[in-house]
Design a protein around this motif. Structure first.
Motif, PDB file in Angstrom:
ATOM      1  N   PHE A 253      60.653 115.565  68.079  1.00 38.45           N
ATOM      2  CA  PHE A 253      61.921 115.664  67.235  1.00 38.45           C
ATOM      3  C   PHE A 253      63.014 115.135  68.078  1.00 38.45           C
ATOM      4  CE2 PHE A 253      65.778 118.370  66.210  1.00 38.45           C
ATOM      5  CZ  PHE A 253      65.497 118.420  64.677  1.00 38.45           C
ATOM      6  N   CYS A 254      63.083 115.329  69.342  1.00 37.97           N
ATOM      7  CA  CYS A 254      64.304 115.110  70.013  1.00 37.97           C
ATOM      8  C   CYS A 254      64.227 113.754  70.368  1.00 37.97           C
ATOM      9  CB  CYS A 254      64.220 115.629  71.483  1.00 37.97           C
ATOM     10  SG  CYS A 254      62.923 115.415  72.499  1.00 37.97           S
ATOM     11  N   ASP A 255      63.256 112.786  70.004  1.00 36.20           N
ATOM     12  CA  ASP A 255      63.432 111.590  69.925  1.00 36.20           C
ATOM     13  C   ASP A 255      64.154 110.759  68.576  1.00 36.20           C
ATOM     14  OD1 ASP A 255      62.245 111.027  72.250  1.00 36.20           O
ATOM     15  OD2 ASP A 255      60.197 110.815  71.420  1.00 36.20           O
ATOM     16  N   ASN A 256      64.193 111.704  67.696  1.00 40.23           N
ATOM     17  CA  ASN A 256      64.790 111.265  66.519  1.00 40.23           C
ATOM     18  C   ASN A 256      66.084 112.235  65.845  1.00 40.23           C
ATOM     19  OD1 ASN A 256      62.600 109.270  65.432  1.00 40.23           O
ATOM     20  ND2 ASN A 256      61.407 111.146  66.279  1.00 40.23           N
ATOM     21  N   TRP A 257      65.923 113.263  66.435  1.00 43.80           N
ATOM     22  CA  TRP A 257      67.320 114.054  66.229  1.00 43.80           C
ATOM     23  C   TRP A 257      67.796 114.989  67.159  1.00 43.80           C
ATOM     24  CZ3 TRP A 257      68.597 114.861  60.957  1.00 43.80           C
ATOM     25  CH2 TRP A 257      67.741 114.111  59.888  1.00 43.80           C
ATOM     26  N   VAL A 258      69.039 115.307  67.330  1.00 43.02           N
ATOM     27  CA  VAL A 258      69.468 116.243  68.149  1.00 43.02           C
ATOM     28  C   VAL A 258      70.233 117.492  67.380  1.00 43.02           C
ATOM     29  CG1 VAL A 258      70.182 114.511  69.792  1.00 43.02           C
ATOM     30  CG2 VAL A 258      71.799 114.971  68.164  1.00 43.02           C
ATOM     31  N   ALA A 259      70.440 118.510  68.299  1.00 40.84           N
ATOM     32  CA  ALA A 259      71.197 119.774  67.495  1.00 40.84           C
ATOM     33  C   ALA A 259      72.369 119.929  67.895  1.00 40.84           C
ATOM     34  CB  ALA A 259      70.340 120.865  68.117  1.00 40.84           C
ATOM     35  N   PRO A 277      70.822 119.876  62.567  1.00 40.39           N
ATOM     36  CA  PRO A 277      70.440 118.620  63.221  1.00 40.39           C
ATOM     37  C   PRO A 277      71.329 117.306  62.717  1.00 40.39           C
ATOM     38  CG  PRO A 277      69.245 119.188  61.153  1.00 40.39           C
ATOM     39  CD  PRO A 277      70.465 120.379  61.272  1.00 40.39           C
ATOM     40  N   ALA A 278      71.285 116.551  63.756  1.00 44.59           N
ATOM     41  CA  ALA A 278      71.795 115.037  63.564  1.00 44.59           C
ATOM     42  C   ALA A 278      71.141 114.051  63.927  1.00 44.59           C
ATOM     43  CB  ALA A 278      73.172 115.126  64.227  1.00 44.59           C
ATOM     44  N   TRP A 279      70.922 113.230  63.020  1.00 44.83           N
ATOM     45  CA  TRP A 279      69.818 112.005  63.291  1.00 44.83           C
ATOM     46  C   TRP A 279      70.368 110.966  64.323  1.00 44.83           C
ATOM     47  CZ3 TRP A 279      71.524 111.433  57.829  1.00 44.83           C
ATOM     48  CH2 TRP A 279      72.216 110.502  57.807  1.00 44.83           C
ATOM     49  N   THR A 280      69.470 110.532  64.868  1.00 51.49           N
ATOM     50  CA  THR A 280      69.631 109.528  66.228  1.00 51.49           C
ATOM     51  C   THR A 280      69.438 108.204  65.664  1.00 51.49           C
ATOM     52  OG1 THR A 280      67.476 109.473  67.120  1.00 51.49           O
ATOM     53  CG2 THR A 280      69.034 111.260  67.979  1.00 51.49           C
ATOM     54  N   PHE A 281      68.803 107.806  64.434  1.00 50.26           N
ATOM     55  CA  PHE A 281      68.598 106.773  64.052  1.00 50.26           C
ATOM     56  C   PHE A 281      70.034 105.846  63.807  1.00 50.26           C
ATOM     57  CE2 PHE A 281      67.184 103.246  60.923  1.00 50.26           C
ATOM     58  CZ  PHE A 281      66.386 102.685  61.720  1.00 50.26           C
ATOM     59  N   ALA A 282      70.015 104.833  64.627  1.00 48.39           N
ATOM     60  CA  ALA A 282      71.598 104.157  64.738  1.00 48.39           C
ATOM     61  C   ALA A 282      71.767 103.037  63.687  1.00 48.39           C
ATOM     62  CB  ALA A 282      71.445 103.189  66.052  1.00 48.39           C
TER      63      ALA A 282
END
Length: 362
Positions: A253-259, A277-282
């Motif tokens: 999860f933490c490779d793709n989303w943060v909290a 949740p907030a996605w990390t995909f740039a």
């Protein structure tokens, strides 16, 4: 009931060490600093969010010298000197050339995966990058109406300075905001919800039948059977990731989303905890609208999103939060799977079915 201390990770010396780092592209010095501390050996930058600034602003003289570090407090003092006459204060100050700063904030989210079986098993570090500029005149030279109070004075700020006049007030700086054990936060939020549900379960509500006018005392269980079947949504999010194709694939999860987490007590003394949740995909993701095309075409678009972010069933989590996938997608995919039009893995079907039974989102 767990307190904030139960999930806040205290790292002696970290605040000062972070403040000593000089911000630079890639934030390599920050990462090196954080990794030197025992709880964060493998911490990495997950994502960043901008478009924020501090409400509190500094007042400067016309030559850039600091007058006060809180413009609202300073204007309040000026207004008191003029006996509460806001127009008098405005006319006295507007020609003095006072300036306002603006501190722009970029939020950095860094994560250290603890490598446990829990998808919430990571430490999240939040660091602000502060960029403070000499931004504008304290007061506009012209107003549409006469100011009558402090709020009017605060709203009477001048236009943004242009060109070289808008300059840095101080070098960019890091500020450590918080270090959180996410799994501990989720457990605290779940415990709080269990307590709240127990309180609700013990109450009786007076319900009026709109057709007959008959009143009856009913419990929450009688009003909405199964209302407490699912855990608090912060916990449910990680459970769904773990049991769906996303978690089963090995994706963390933490490779793709943060909290984005909050914990506050309202004016009535009631505590509330939330996790969004907030996605990390740039990169940019196309928006998928559930009402367009056939069910097969829709599912093809969702699978394309999964391939793009390299996580199976990722579309479901984008549906829970954000504006990339609307919830009609989930309803149509489930209906198509039950009709035999598409093939959905059983574990994903169960997650989706539970969502239809008791929808949740952020």
């Amino acid at each position: 009931m767990p307190s904030a201390a139960s999930y806040q990770v205290e790292v002696p010396g970290l605040q000062a060490a972070v403040a000593r780092c000089a911000p630079a592209a890639g934030h390599k010095s920050l990462l090196k600093c954080l990794r030197a501390f025992e709880p964060l050996p493998d911490v990495k930058l997950a994502t960043s969010r901008g478009d924020a600034w501090l409400v509190r602003r500094k007042v400067l003289s016309s030559d850039g010298a600091l007058v006060h570090d809180d413009h609202e407090a300073w204007l309040r003092l000026q207004l008191e000197q003029d006996g509460g006459d806001a127009d008098k204060t405005y006319r006295r100050l507007k020609g003095e050339g006072y300036l306002l700063t603006r501190c722009e904030i970029t939020n950095l989210y860094l994560v250290h995966d603890q490598g446990t079986s829990e998808q919430a098993g990571f430490v999240q570090v939040e660091v602000d990058v502060e960029d403070e500029y000499v931004d504008r005149k304290l007061l506009s030279d012209y107003l549409w109406s006469t100011p009558s109070d402090l709020r009017d004075l605060l709203n009477a700020e001048g236009d943004e300075l242009q060109g070289d006049a808008r300059r840095r007030f101080r070098p960019a700086a890091y500020n450590l905001r918080k270090v959180t054990d996410v799994a501990a936060f989720v457990e605290a939020a779940h415990a709080l919800e269990v307590q709240r549900r127990e309180s609700m379960r013990s109450k009786k509500l007076l319900v009026t039948d709109m057709d007959t006018g008959v009143e009856k005392l009913m419990s929450q269980d009688e009003l909405a059977p199964g209302w407490d079947r699912f855990p608090v949504k912060a916990k449910r999010l990680f459970d769904d990731w773990a049991r769906s194709s996303a978690g089963r694939s090995g994706a963390r999860f933490c490779d793709n989303w943060v909290a984005q987490m909050s914990d506050y007590t309202d004016k009535d003394g009631e505590r509330w905890m939330s996790l969004v949740p907030a996605w990390t995909f740039a990169q940019k993701l196309a928006q998928i609208e559930g009402h367009k095309g056939s069910a097969y075409e829709l599912y093809g678009k969702l699978e394309k999103l999964d391939r793009r972010v390299k996580v199976p069933f990722a579309w479901f989590f984008y549906m829970l939060h954000g504006n990339r996938v609307d919830d009609t997608c989930g309803k149509r995919v489930l209906a198509a799977a039950e009709a035999g039009q598409i093939v959905l893995p059983e574990h994903d079907y169960q997650v989706l079915k539970a969502w239809r039974t008791h929808p949740y989102g952020f």
